[in-house]
Design a protein around this motif. Structure first.
Motif, PDB file in Angstrom:
ATOM      1  N   LEU A 112       0.831  -1.212   0.000  1.00  0.00           N
ATOM      2  CA  LEU A 112       0.000   0.000   0.000  1.00  0.00           C
ATOM      3  C   LEU A 112       0.860   1.254   0.000  1.00  0.00           C
ATOM      4  O   LEU A 112       0.524   2.255  -0.653  1.00  0.00           O
ATOM      5  CB  LEU A 112      -0.920   0.002   1.217  1.00  0.00           C
ATOM      6  CG  LEU A 112      -2.034  -1.042   1.249  1.00  0.00           C
ATOM      7  CD1 LEU A 112      -2.774  -0.993   2.580  1.00  0.00           C
ATOM      8  CD2 LEU A 112      -2.997  -0.847   0.098  1.00  0.00           C
ATOM      9  N   LEU A 113       1.984   1.198   0.711  1.00  0.00           N
ATOM     10  CA  LEU A 113       2.900   2.336   0.760  1.00  0.00           C
ATOM     11  C   LEU A 113       3.529   2.568  -0.614  1.00  0.00           C
ATOM     12  O   LEU A 113       3.628   3.709  -1.081  1.00  0.00           O
ATOM     13  CB  LEU A 113       3.983   2.067   1.806  1.00  0.00           C
ATOM     14  CG  LEU A 113       4.780   3.260   2.336  1.00  0.00           C
ATOM     15  CD1 LEU A 113       3.870   4.260   3.041  1.00  0.00           C
ATOM     16  CD2 LEU A 113       5.866   2.788   3.285  1.00  0.00           C
ATOM     17  N   MET A 114       3.936   1.490  -1.273  1.00  0.00           N
ATOM     18  CA  MET A 114       4.539   1.599  -2.606  1.00  0.00           C
ATOM     19  C   MET A 114       3.538   2.110  -3.638  1.00  0.00           C
ATOM     20  O   MET A 114       3.896   2.849  -4.543  1.00  0.00           O
ATOM     21  CB  MET A 114       5.092   0.230  -3.027  1.00  0.00           C
ATOM     22  CG  MET A 114       6.282  -0.241  -2.204  1.00  0.00           C
ATOM     23  SD  MET A 114       6.798  -1.933  -2.617  1.00  0.00           S
ATOM     24  CE  MET A 114       7.285  -1.730  -4.331  1.00  0.00           C
ATOM     25  N   LEU A 115       2.269   1.705  -3.475  1.00  0.00           N
ATOM     26  CA  LEU A 115       1.229   2.137  -4.409  1.00  0.00           C
ATOM     27  C   LEU A 115       0.698   3.532  -4.079  1.00  0.00           C
ATOM     28  O   LEU A 115      -0.198   4.033  -4.761  1.00  0.00           O
ATOM     29  CB  LEU A 115       0.071   1.135  -4.388  1.00  0.00           C
ATOM     30  CG  LEU A 115       0.365  -0.263  -4.937  1.00  0.00           C
ATOM     31  CD1 LEU A 115      -0.828  -1.188  -4.718  1.00  0.00           C
ATOM     32  CD2 LEU A 115       0.718  -0.202  -6.427  1.00  0.00           C
ATOM     33  N   LYS A 116       1.231   4.137  -3.005  1.00  0.00           N
ATOM     34  CA  LYS A 116       0.812   5.464  -2.535  1.00  0.00           C
ATOM     35  C   LYS A 116      -0.642   5.481  -2.085  1.00  0.00           C
ATOM     36  O   LYS A 116      -1.329   6.509  -2.150  1.00  0.00           O
ATOM     37  CB  LYS A 116       1.034   6.528  -3.620  1.00  0.00           C
ATOM     38  CG  LYS A 116       2.485   6.676  -4.041  1.00  0.00           C
ATOM     39  CD  LYS A 116       2.659   7.795  -5.042  1.00  0.00           C
ATOM     40  CE  LYS A 116       4.116   7.936  -5.479  1.00  0.00           C
ATOM     41  NZ  LYS A 116       4.313   9.032  -6.445  1.00  0.00           N
TER      42      LYS A 116
END
Length: 423
Positions: A112-116
């Motif tokens: 989720l962090l990588m996908l913003k």
């Protein structure tokens, strides 16, 4: 699977004072702070959490018995006992789905962090028990591992989004720069309390009432200082519990100590966190521009604020009174009375420390929580039985404000029941 769960349980039993320094060391190295700075930051944060836990121990160790005395003194006869979050957490970790959900939840957060889709990197692994509790709820209702995983992920996503939403609020009010608080119970109580708090500010007359620690101190001088507020509120709780003079004095001084010491413990922890937070910000800015990322930590960082503690102490006897008069409630408040500060942290920040409004909003939250905890009792009892937990005091069912009276977990229960009815 049993050996994996035992290994995970061993690490988790070390507690945040060990887990957090290790996590901070790894994160610091990943963000390029170097071993020396990362190691020092990790140890400082560990020391800060030792201090915070010691102060919370003073709070719960004194407030819990006083609350029990109040319950016994007023002769409450409610059939569902509030076993408290420690029992709920232990039962969650003992559930069959616990071992597999820890890596899944961690991976979901990173993705989720990588996908913003979130700004929060939740390194508070121990508090993943809230996600696991949601998974365990789904498993008990449906007997499906797939449903358990789905429910845990849904809960995690909701908590991360609430943590993102409230991060600017808690950073501004509590001074926690670069931090968000993805603690499951704190996040779950936040939306209801903030909505109720907002409605309170719109009520003519009521909306203008204001009392925060600063205004109280200005009006009452030395008796308005945080430690004096703790002393007075502690004495009131001791009197309601029926303590003698010595007992009243002891709890009064203990509550004064909590008000005085907790902000200092948080300051120590923040000393260790600032270098890591700055390094993370610089690292991400080089690669992603001005993208903001929050370090997700335990809501214990917020509970030491004078407004939070003062509101929580006032809400303890109010919670017991509400339990007595609330139609349809079967829950005897007990185990989670001492953790009310965690439930109201976001609300107090939203209301800028207005104790009057926070108490009113908190009272509405408590009433709703008791209803949800009553409705959750059957499944909560099955969860506790799976961990061989015996109900104290001859209670027929077990629930808790933290798990059973938690809006997000109650919604997970309803979703799981709907799934089971359809499939």
């Amino acid at each position: 699977m049993e050996s994996l769960l035992a290994g995970v349980q061993y690490v988790l039993n070390l507690g945040p004072t060990v887990i957090l320094p290790i996590a901070i060391l790894i994160i610091g190295l990943l963000f390029g702070t170097g071993f020396k700075t990362s190691f020092k930051s990790g140890i400082t944060i560990g020391i800060g959490f030792v201090g915070i836990n010691l102060v919370i121990g003073v709070l719960t160790g004194n407030l819990g018995p006083a609350a029990q005395q109040m319950v016994e003194r007023f002769g409450l006869n409610l059939t569902v006992i509030d076993a408290g979050w420690p029992a709920a957490a232990a039962a969650s970790w003992a559930s069959p789905v616990a071992a597999i959900l820890i890596p899944i939840c961690l991976i979901v957060n990173i993705v989720l962090l990588m996908l913003k889709w979130t700004k929060t990197l939740d390194i508070d692994i121990w508090n993943y028990w809230h996600f696991i509790a949601a998974g365990a709820t789904g498993y008990i209702v449906t007997n499906s591992w797939v449903v358990a995983i789905i429910m845990a992920i849904i809960y995690e996503i909701l908590v991360l989004k609430i943590a993102d939403w409230t991060a600017p609020l808690i950073q501004k009010y509590f001074g926690l720069e670069g931090i968000s608080l993805p603690t499951g119970s704190t996040a779950a109580f936040g939306p209801i309390g903030i909505l109720v708090g907002w409605l309170i500010t719109k009520v003519p007359g009521l909306g203008k009432l204001h009392a925060d620690p600063e205004s109280i101190q200005k009006r009452f001088g030395i008796f308005g200082e945080p430690m004096m507020m703790g002393l007075i509120l502690g004495a009131v709780i001791g009197l309601l519990a029926g303590y003698d003079v010595g007992g009243v004095t002891q709890i009064a001084i203990s509550m004064a100590a909590v008000m005085f010491l907790m902000p200092r413990m948080v300051k120590i922890l923040m000393e260790g966190l600032i270098p890591i937070s700055e390094a993370a910000r610089n690292f991400l800015q080089k690669r992603y521009g001005d993208r903001e990322v929050y370090i997700g930590l335990d809501a214990a960082l917020s509970v030491g604020h004078p407004s939070v503690i003062a509101t929580a102490l006032i809400l303890v006897p109010i919670t017991i009174f509400i339990a007595i008069i609330l139609p349809g409630n079967k829950v005897l408040p007990f185990g989670d009375l001492a953790t009310i500060p965690f439930y109201i942290a976001f609300v107090v920040a939203f209301l800028r420390g207005n104790i009057i409004h926070s108490v009113i909003a908190g009272s509405v939250m408590v009433a709703l929580s008791l209803w949800m905890a009553t409705n959750f009792a059957e499944v909560h009892t099955l969860l506790m039985e799976g961990a061989q937990f015996t109900a104290p005091g001859g209670a027929t069912e077990i629930s808790s404000l933290d798990l059973g009276g938690n809006l997000l977990n109650w919604l997970i229960l309803k979703l799981s029941q709907a799934w089971h009815a359809i499939f």
